[in-house]
Design an enzyme around this catalytic site. Structure first.
Site, PDB file in Angstrom:
ATOM      1  N   LYS A 261      -4.290  -0.930  10.944  1.00 24.96           N
ATOM      2  CA  LYS A 261      -3.165  -1.538  10.233  1.00 24.96           C
ATOM      3  C   LYS A 261      -2.343  -2.315  11.266  1.00 24.96           C
ATOM      4  O   LYS A 261      -1.558  -1.737  12.011  1.00 24.96           O
ATOM      5  CB  LYS A 261      -2.309  -0.478   9.545  1.00 24.96           C
ATOM      6  CG  LYS A 261      -1.177  -1.053   8.693  1.00 24.96           C
ATOM      7  CD  LYS A 261      -0.411   0.044   7.998  1.00 24.96           C
ATOM      8  CE  LYS A 261       0.701  -0.544   7.150  1.00 24.96           C
ATOM      9  NZ  LYS A 261       1.694  -1.304   7.942  1.00 24.96           N
TER      10      LYS A 261
ATOM     11  N   CYS B 242      20.383  10.293  51.879  1.00 23.19           N
ATOM     12  CA  CYS B 242      20.991  10.675  50.601  1.00 23.19           C
ATOM     13  C   CYS B 242      20.192  11.816  49.977  1.00 23.19           C
ATOM     14  O   CYS B 242      18.962  11.712  49.853  1.00 23.19           O
ATOM     15  CB  CYS B 242      21.025   9.485  49.660  1.00 23.19           C
ATOM     16  SG  CYS B 242      21.607   9.867  48.000  1.00 23.19           S
TER      17      CYS B 242
ATOM     18  N   CYS C 260      27.224   4.986  45.949  1.00 23.31           N
ATOM     19  CA  CYS C 260      26.180   5.884  45.451  1.00 23.31           C
ATOM     20  C   CYS C 260      26.821   7.053  44.698  1.00 23.31           C
ATOM     21  O   CYS C 260      27.719   7.718  45.226  1.00 23.31           O
ATOM     22  CB  CYS C 260      25.344   6.406  46.622  1.00 23.31           C
ATOM     23  SG  CYS C 260      24.125   7.657  46.117  1.00 23.31           S
TER      24      CYS C 260
ATOM     25  N   TYR D 133      -8.803  -9.549   6.450  1.00 22.07           N
ATOM     26  CA  TYR D 133      -9.269  -8.222   6.042  1.00 22.07           C
ATOM     27  C   TYR D 133      -9.394  -7.993   4.544  1.00 22.07           C
ATOM     28  O   TYR D 133      -9.924  -6.957   4.129  1.00 22.07           O
ATOM     29  CB  TYR D 133      -8.353  -7.144   6.623  1.00 22.07           C
ATOM     30  CG  TYR D 133      -6.882  -7.368   6.401  1.00 22.07           C
ATOM     31  CD1 TYR D 133      -6.310  -7.260   5.146  1.00 22.07           C
ATOM     32  CD2 TYR D 133      -6.053  -7.704   7.470  1.00 22.07           C
ATOM     33  CE1 TYR D 133      -4.953  -7.472   4.946  1.00 22.07           C
ATOM     34  CE2 TYR D 133      -4.705  -7.912   7.282  1.00 22.07           C
ATOM     35  CZ  TYR D 133      -4.151  -7.801   6.016  1.00 22.07           C
ATOM     36  OH  TYR D 133      -2.816  -8.017   5.824  1.00 22.07           O
TER      37      TYR D 133
ATOM     38  N   CYS E 263      25.902  10.488  47.029  1.00 22.45           N
ATOM     39  CA  CYS E 263      26.444  10.719  48.387  1.00 22.45           C
ATOM     40  C   CYS E 263      27.681   9.898  48.696  1.00 22.45           C
ATOM     41  O   CYS E 263      28.308  10.084  49.744  1.00 22.45           O
ATOM     42  CB  CYS E 263      25.365  10.454  49.433  1.00 22.45           C
ATOM     43  SG  CYS E 263      24.919   8.704  49.590  1.00 22.45           S
TER      44      CYS E 263
ATOM     45  N   LYS F  48      -0.105   6.133   8.246  1.00 17.97           N
ATOM     46  CA  LYS F  48       0.860   5.694   9.249  1.00 17.97           C
ATOM     47  C   LYS F  48       0.852   6.626  10.464  1.00 17.97           C
ATOM     48  O   LYS F  48       0.824   7.850  10.325  1.00 17.97           O
ATOM     49  CB  LYS F  48       2.267   5.668   8.646  1.00 17.97           C
ATOM     50  CG  LYS F  48       2.391   4.741   7.439  1.00 17.97           C
ATOM     51  CD  LYS F  48       2.532   3.293   7.842  1.00 17.97           C
ATOM     52  CE  LYS F  48       3.923   3.018   8.347  1.00 17.97           C
ATOM     53  NZ  LYS F  48       4.145   1.567   8.606  1.00 17.97           N
TER      54      LYS F  48
ATOM     55  N   CYS G 164      21.204   2.558  47.277  1.00 16.46           N
ATOM     56  CA  CYS G 164      22.051   3.341  48.172  1.00 16.46           C
ATOM     57  C   CYS G 164      21.586   3.061  49.596  1.00 16.46           C
ATOM     58  O   CYS G 164      20.382   3.102  49.886  1.00 16.46           O
ATOM     59  CB  CYS G 164      21.921   4.822  47.848  1.00 16.46           C
ATOM     60  SG  CYS G 164      22.645   5.924  49.071  1.00 16.46           S
TER      61      CYS G 164
ATOM     62  N   GLU H 228      -9.745   0.474   8.570  1.00 16.30           N
ATOM     63  CA  GLU H 228      -9.370  -0.716   9.341  1.00 16.30           C
ATOM     64  C   GLU H 228      -8.038  -0.464  10.041  1.00 16.30           C
ATOM     65  O   GLU H 228      -7.166   0.220   9.483  1.00 16.30           O
ATOM     66  CB  GLU H 228      -9.235  -1.940   8.425  1.00 16.30           C
ATOM     67  CG  GLU H 228     -10.507  -2.313   7.690  1.00 16.30           C
ATOM     68  CD  GLU H 228     -10.249  -3.370   6.616  1.00 16.30           C
ATOM     69  OE1 GLU H 228     -10.219  -4.555   6.964  1.00 16.30           O
ATOM     70  OE2 GLU H 228     -10.072  -2.991   5.449  1.00 16.30           O
TER      71      GLU H 228
ATOM     72  N   ASP I 157       0.350  -4.580  13.090  1.00 17.51           N
ATOM     73  CA  ASP I 157       1.795  -4.699  12.961  1.00 17.51           C
ATOM     74  C   ASP I 157       2.176  -6.155  13.184  1.00 17.51           C
ATOM     75  O   ASP I 157       2.673  -6.556  14.237  1.00 17.51           O
ATOM     76  CB  ASP I 157       2.502  -3.794  13.971  1.00 17.51           C
ATOM     77  CG  ASP I 157       3.985  -3.652  13.672  1.00 17.51           C
ATOM     78  OD1 ASP I 157       4.399  -4.030  12.562  1.00 17.51           O
ATOM     79  OD2 ASP I 157       4.724  -3.167  14.543  1.00 17.51           O
TER      80      ASP I 157
ATOM     81  N   LEU J 196       0.837  -1.197   0.000  1.00 17.78           N
ATOM     82  CA  LEU J 196       0.000   0.000   0.000  1.00 17.78           C
ATOM     83  C   LEU J 196       0.870   1.244   0.000  1.00 17.78           C
ATOM     84  O   LEU J 196       1.949   1.261   0.594  1.00 17.78           O
ATOM     85  CB  LEU J 196      -0.924   0.025   1.222  1.00 17.78           C
ATOM     86  CG  LEU J 196      -2.013  -1.030   1.302  1.00 17.78           C
ATOM     87  CD1 LEU J 196      -2.782  -0.888   2.617  1.00 17.78           C
ATOM     88  CD2 LEU J 196      -2.975  -0.916   0.137  1.00 17.78           C
TER      89      LEU J 196
END
Length: 666
Positions: free
Chosen positions: A115, A430, A407, A225, A410, A313, A425, A113, A117, A82
């Site tokens: 589309k 902190c 960490c 479809y 700190c 799309k 941590c 309709e 995937d 298409l």
């Protein structure tokens, strides 16, 4: 022997009918146990008398012997591509072009309709029996995957009805729902197998298995479809053809719609793009077709695309970019999350420059490194994430990445609890944790303190004015006036917002505390169950386990939170500051759902999930996200998948949206 042949025919016909009712109509007539009994009887008869096995026997769905390679199958009519329209303007141009080519005197309508995937396939029926199926391939010939297609339950092995042409070719899309995809990947991870990148790859990989018994174990679905060659039957419109597909026993997408006016086409495109994340499966656009077959024929074809259809799309949700760095981010619970810093890329109309890498285990599993080229996905409002690495584009000098042992904010040591992927941590003071916890505390769903943005919170912490959320209620205007960009008016406004938050309900306070796995809905359940923070603090593990919708992991998180003396001190400090709400009792609605549990699945069209949960809550019930033997009702919208299947297998009452609304009196 005649009796055996007759019984095989009866069982084949009856089981095919049950499959159709279950997989296409979602309306089973027998229990799973009864179906299994009939199926076993047919298997035993066919094994003993293979000469009586029919081509459309449901026993043929389990997969055949592995193939050495696929053969090819030539499409009688090409499976063309298409033309794409990348925005509304290009869809309008397509509509204008079609109308211009048809001239003035026509009564043109459209069909929209989703589309899907997935992977396009063709199904071929001879005298009503499924005989062959193939991939799209190059549009003119595809791989013969007949045995694999037979394993898909929504594909009828024999068409329904009496008026069936000798040759029926139809085209459709094979896909895997989001829920089934996640389950499939979890199973593969447990088995030590590589994970699929997305549902489309999973569907394509499943259909191209040389061993169709592997395909039979994959949760493939299909929507039909479009027509190929159909002998002896003509249709005036595409909408009429979709109706005939249903009569033959095919599954047609419930979101297909006949569109009368041109502007309806644009509205359909907008709605489907808006609703795409609520569907049970992936779509990447909509297909717009001229409805009238005579007009399709008049418009004709280009070399590889029809002039009477176009694919509108949606904005892309996946893009390729490069990781320029990885940062370790500290959250409000002390969890250190690796975040990929990306070369900025446009995804779905938004510039994305950061993506979560989740945790060290995820980095190790995908072997993500600084400098890698990666595929990044953004779905709805979800934080962008790295889907996969493209190893062919990896620089030679890259090294595996490891989160720091201390960490990054700190400098305190980090720890990782047994059986837990999170690295934390260990310093509850902190600054990064404090900043994140305050941001959560003042958020709209929490205490809703307007005007407390990130920069202001930073200043309050740096100046030592706020060391816990309770300190917010001790602030004075004079404290704020000395801060950067604060004047008398802005200081007064913030103090007023803090004061206003004192009237927030109990569920808002529970949410604001940031208890692990406790979101807005669960906060409300806890507020209604216990009535006060004190009662919730003193709740036992058993008390929490007895609440419908709270599993063992959530109950443990709540218990651990309140066992922490620092958290209990925060609550006492808040109470001393005058923050001690009690539950808001809702007495407007009769509690007709008291003790009942609902699950909502599929794409709800007449209310949102939050609205549905609220309707259940105010009537005394609860709504959860998973189906179990404790579930009383499942409300299923279009596209419902594995949750609906599980509900049926457990014999749980299934409701449509209209039936649910009738129960609540709306």
């Amino acid at each position: 022997m005649k009796d055996v042949k007759k019984r095989v025919e009866e069982l084949t016909r009856e089981l095919n009918e049950h499959n159709y009712r279950y997989y296409v109509l979602d309306d089973p007539l027998v229990s799973d146990a009864e179906f299994d009994r009939l199926f076993r009887e047919l298997v035993e008869l066919e094994e003993k008398y293979p000469q009586y096995r029919l081509p459309d026997s449901p026993t043929q769905r389990v997969g055949a012997e592995p193939l050495e390679a696929f053969g090819t199958l030539v499409h009688r009519t090409p499976m063309l591509s298409l033309e794409n329209a990348m925005n509304e303007g290009e869809i309008r141009e397509f509509i204008r072009r079609v109308r211009k080519e048809l001239g003035e005197n026509h009564n043109l309508t459209w069909v929209g309709e989703p589309k899907l995937d997935g992977l396009g396939v063709e199904l071929i029926y001879e005298k009503g029996v499924f005989t062959a199926g193939a991939t799209r391939g190059d549009g003119y010939r595809g791989e013969n995957i007949t045995q694999n297609l037979k394993t898909i339950r929504q594909i009828p092995l024999k068409l329904r009805g009496d008026d069936i042409p000798d040759i029926v070719e139809v085209r459709g899309e094979v896909m895997i729902s989001h829920e089934n995809f996640e389950t499939l990947n979890r199973e593969r991870e447990k088995a030590g197998e590589s994970l699929f990148a997305n549902p489309r790859n999973a569907a394509a990989g499943s259909l191209r298995q040389l061993d169709s018994s592997v395909t039979a174990r994959r949760p493939l679905e299909i929507f039909i479809y479009s027509p190929g060659e159909i002998n002896g039957m003509t249709f005036e419109t595409h909408w009429e053809f979709l109706g005939q597909l249903k009569k033959w026993g095919f599954r047609v997408n419930p979101y297909a719609k006949r569109l009368i006016e041109d502007e309806e086409v644009i509205q359909y495109f907008r709605k489907m793009e808006k609703d795409r994340d609520s569907l049970a499966y992936d779509i990447d656009g909509v297909v717009i077709k001229v409805n009238e077959i005579a007009y399709q024929q008049a418009l004709g074809m280009r070399t590889r695309t029809p002039r009477w259809a176009i694919a509108g799309k949606f904005k892309a949700r996946q893009e390729t970019t490069r990781i320029v760095d990885i940062e370790a981010s500290v959250g409000r619970t002390g969890v250190i999350t690796p975040v990929a810093i990306l070369e900025p890329v446009q995804i779905g109309g938004v510039t994305v420059s950061r993506a979560t890498l989740h945790n060290q285990d995820e980095i190790d599993r995908k072997d993500i490194r600084i400098g890698d080229t990666v595929v990044v996905e953004r779905a709805g409002d979800v934080i962008p994430k790295v889907i996969k690495v493209i190893p062919e584009k990896r620089p030679e000098d890259t090294k595996p990445y490891h989160l720091p042992e201390t960490c990054p904010v700190c400098g305190s040591e980090t720890s990782r609890l047994e059986d837990n992927v999170a690295i934390r941590c260990t310093n509850i003071s902190c600054p990064a944790q404090l900043k994140a916890s305050i941001a959560h505390f003042v958020s709209r769903k929490g205490m809703d303190i307007e005007g407390l943005g990130e920069k202001i919170v930073d200043q309050l912490i740096q100046e030592g004015l706020v060391k816990s959320p309770a300190d917010l209620y001790r602030l004075k205007e004079a404290d704020l006036c000395d801060l950067d960009r604060f004047g008398e008016k802005s200081a007064a406004n913030l103090i007023e917002a803090v004061e206003h938050s004192r009237s927030r309900p109990l569920q808002a306070l529970i949410y604001a505390l940031g208890i692990p796995n406790t979101g807005e809905y669960l906060s409300r359940i806890l507020a209604e169950t216990f009535g006060s923070v004190d009662a919730l603090m003193d709740a036992s593990r058993e008390d929490l386990d007895n609440i419908e919708g709270i599993g063992p992991v959530v109950a443990e998180g709540i218990t651990i939170y309140f066992e922490n003396e620092q958290n209990r001190k925060l609550i006492r400090d808040l109470q001393n500051a005058g923050i001690n709400p009690t539950v808001e009792k809702d007495t407007k609605e009769p509690r007709i759902f008291s003790g009942k549990t609902f699950v909502f699945t599929g794409s709800l069209e007449k209310f949102t999930r939050d609205e549905a949960k609220e309707m259940v809550r105010v009537r005394g019930g609860s709504a959860t996200g998973s189906v179990s033997r404790k579930t009383d009702y499942v409300v299923a919208g279009p596209g419902a998948g594995s949750k609906l299947d599980k509900a049926k297998s457990l014999g749980i009452k299934i409701l449509s949206e209209d039936e649910f609304l009738k129960m609540v009196g709306e």
